[in-house]
Design a protein around this motif. Structure first.
Motif, short mmCIF file in Angstrom:
data_model
loop_
_atom_site.label_atom_id
_atom_site.label_comp_id
_atom_site.label_asym_id
_atom_site.label_seq_id
_atom_site.Cartn_x
_atom_site.Cartn_y
_atom_site.Cartn_z
N GLY A 168 0.87 -1.12 0.06
CA GLY A 168 0.03 0.03 0.05
C GLY A 168 0.86 1.26 0.21
O GLY A 168 2.08 1.12 -0.14
N GLU A 169 0.24 2.34 0.17
CA GLU A 169 0.77 3.72 0.18
C GLU A 169 0.38 4.55 1.18
O GLU A 169 -0.94 4.68 1.64
CB GLU A 169 0.81 4.28 -1.18
CG GLU A 169 1.45 5.62 -1.28
CD GLU A 169 1.23 6.24 -2.86
OE1 GLU A 169 0.74 5.63 -3.56
OE2 GLU A 169 1.40 7.31 -2.85
N ASN A 197 7.70 12.88 10.41
CA ASN A 197 8.90 12.07 10.54
C ASN A 197 9.40 11.12 9.53
O ASN A 197 10.03 10.34 9.96
CB ASN A 197 8.85 11.40 12.21
CG ASN A 197 9.06 12.39 13.12
OD1 ASN A 197 9.29 13.53 13.10
ND2 ASN A 197 8.75 11.60 14.40
N GLY A 198 8.74 10.90 8.45
CA GLY A 198 8.90 9.98 7.53
C GLY A 198 10.34 9.60 7.33
O GLY A 198 10.85 8.60 7.47
N SER A 199 11.13 10.58 6.93
CA SER A 199 12.53 10.19 6.60
C SER A 199 13.41 10.19 7.74
O SER A 199 14.42 9.66 7.79
CB SER A 199 13.04 11.33 5.47
OG SER A 199 13.14 12.28 6.17
N TYR A 200 13.04 10.61 9.00
CA TYR A 200 13.84 10.50 10.24
C TYR A 200 13.37 9.00 10.69
O TYR A 200 14.30 8.67 11.60
CB TYR A 200 13.06 11.52 11.33
CG TYR A 200 13.54 12.83 10.78
CD1 TYR A 200 14.70 13.31 10.23
CD2 TYR A 200 12.63 13.99 11.34
CE1 TYR A 200 14.76 14.71 9.88
CE2 TYR A 200 12.74 15.23 10.99
CZ TYR A 200 13.89 15.68 10.38
OH TYR A 200 13.99 16.79 9.97
N HIS A 204 7.90 18.02 -0.62
CA HIS A 204 8.31 19.31 -0.57
C HIS A 204 6.94 20.05 -0.42
O HIS A 204 6.06 20.24 -1.36
CB HIS A 204 9.25 19.84 -1.54
CG HIS A 204 9.62 21.18 -1.40
ND1 HIS A 204 10.58 21.51 -0.69
CD2 HIS A 204 9.21 22.32 -1.98
CE1 HIS A 204 10.76 22.92 -0.64
NE2 HIS A 204 9.88 23.52 -1.21
N LYS A 205 6.97 20.95 0.62
CA LYS A 205 5.73 21.77 0.99
C LYS A 205 5.98 23.22 0.66
O LYS A 205 6.93 23.50 0.56
CB LYS A 205 5.23 21.46 2.32
CG LYS A 205 5.13 20.01 2.82
CD LYS A 205 4.86 19.35 4.07
CE LYS A 205 6.15 19.98 5.12
NZ LYS A 205 7.14 18.97 4.99
N THR A 255 8.04 15.47 6.22
CA THR A 255 6.58 15.09 5.74
C THR A 255 6.69 14.11 4.61
O THR A 255 7.29 14.52 3.37
CB THR A 255 5.62 16.16 5.65
OG1 THR A 255 5.68 17.24 6.65
CG2 THR A 255 4.20 15.62 5.46
N ALA A 256 6.11 12.65 4.58
CA ALA A 256 6.76 12.06 3.58
C ALA A 256 5.57 11.05 3.08
O ALA A 256 4.67 10.93 3.71
CB ALA A 256 7.94 11.16 3.86
N GLN A 257 5.62 10.67 1.67
CA GLN A 257 4.99 9.65 1.28
C GLN A 257 5.72 8.18 1.86
O GLN A 257 7.12 8.10 1.80
CB GLN A 257 5.21 9.61 -0.21
CG GLN A 257 3.98 10.55 -0.87
CD GLN A 257 4.35 10.55 -2.24
OE1 GLN A 257 5.08 11.16 -2.73
NE2 GLN A 257 3.18 10.01 -3.10
#
Ligand SMILES: Cc1cc2nc3c(=O)[nH]c(=O)nc-3n(C[C@H](O)[C@H](O)[C@H](O)COP(=O)(O)OP(=O)(O)OC[C@H]3O[C@@H](n4cnc5c(N)ncnc54)[C@H](O)[C@@H]3O)c2cc1C
Length: 234
Positions: A156-157, A163-166, A202-203, A211-213
């Motif tokens: 899924g997605e 914190n996604g990339s952290y 990128h926001k 903030t990530a997918q």
């Protein structure tokens, strides 16, 4: 919260935290990294400093290694973080929320392995509920976890994941059954052991934090990594 009565202890805690934020944290967020992404190592250094003032640690009981602060005190301290930097408030809130989930819902082996690192500011968690087209209406969650012996395989997605990339681990809400209300389950995915793909978004603002997918492609995770009970995530 001007109308809330504060005890002398709360006033003292808030005052010393406010001074610390102004001296040590404000220059980082509002000068050095203003509108710039803060690398994980730097963010972790900041989180370690904040835990000494009751951030993250305060949300966890003393029995499980935290400071066990009461909610009004915690909220007063959170308020100071957000007033200093709204970017910083996100990892603080998400790590505190993840710590609460681990403390209240996780089996012992997961709580013992991941909670101390959150309390000390070493680890970062993400909480993956939202998906493309699934925000407020969590009943529509489509990310699937299918049983395979003692494991589940997840596809899924997730999107807008703070914190996604952290993150060192992800608490991921998945569909394990077709009953909309009894078909959702939380899993803990360790980024190294059950790899998930992270892509930062990128926001137009709020870019000093992640903030990530998150993409989940045939991620195999043991059933023992369920947080709470199967089918009871809602
Ligand atoms: C910076 C950022 C960080 C985030 N971090 C996370 C995270 O860490 N983990 C995570 O899982 N999610 C995260 N989210 C996602 C966030 O939780 C969702 O954006 C939120 O749940 C709203 O969902 P949506 O964006 O799909 O909006 P929608 O659900 O499409 O809502 C759009 C608008 O319609 C309104 N609305 C929706 N349903 C109804 C209804 N039934 N009746 C009346 N009005 C309604 C809403 O109030 C809103 O104003 C984050 C989002 C952002 C922007």
């Amino acid at each position: 919260m001007g109308h809330v009565m504060r005890t002398p202890e709360q006033l003292e805690a808030v005052e010393s935290f406010r001074r610390f934020l102004a001296d040590r944290i404000d220059p980082v967020f509002n000068k050095e990294y203003r509108d710039k992404f803060i690398p994980r190592e730097k963010m972790s250094e900041i989180m370690r400093q904040l835990t000494e003032f009751g951030m993250i640690s305060g949300a966890v009981s003393e029995e499980h290694g935290g400071l066990g602060l009461d909610w009004p005190t915690l909220i007063m301290l959170f308020e100071e973080v957000a007033a200093c930097s709204v970017d910083l408030s996100t990892p603080v809130v998400i790590n505190s929320f993840g710590a609460q989930m681990l403390e209240k819902l996780a089996p012992d082996h997961l709580r013992e392995r991941y909670l101390p690192g959150l309390i000390s500011g070493e680890l970062f968690v993400s909480v993956g509920i939202s998906e493309p087209d699934v925000g407020s209406n969590v009943l529509e969650i489509k990310t699937r976890a299918r049983r395979d012996g003692d494991d589940f395989i997840i596809n899924g997605e997730k999107t807008w994941i703070s914190n996604g990339s952290y993150s060192d681990f992800l608490i991921c809400t998945c569909r394990t059954g077709d009953d909309p209300r009894k078909g959702l389950t939380h899993f803990l995915l360790d980024r190294k052991e059950h790899p998930y793909e992270v892509q930062d978004i990128h926001k137009i603002a709020w870019n000093s934090q992640s903030t990530a997918q998150i993409f989940l492609n045939d991620v195999r995770v043991p059933a023992s990594n369920i947080i709470g009970k199967e089918g009871e995530a809602l």
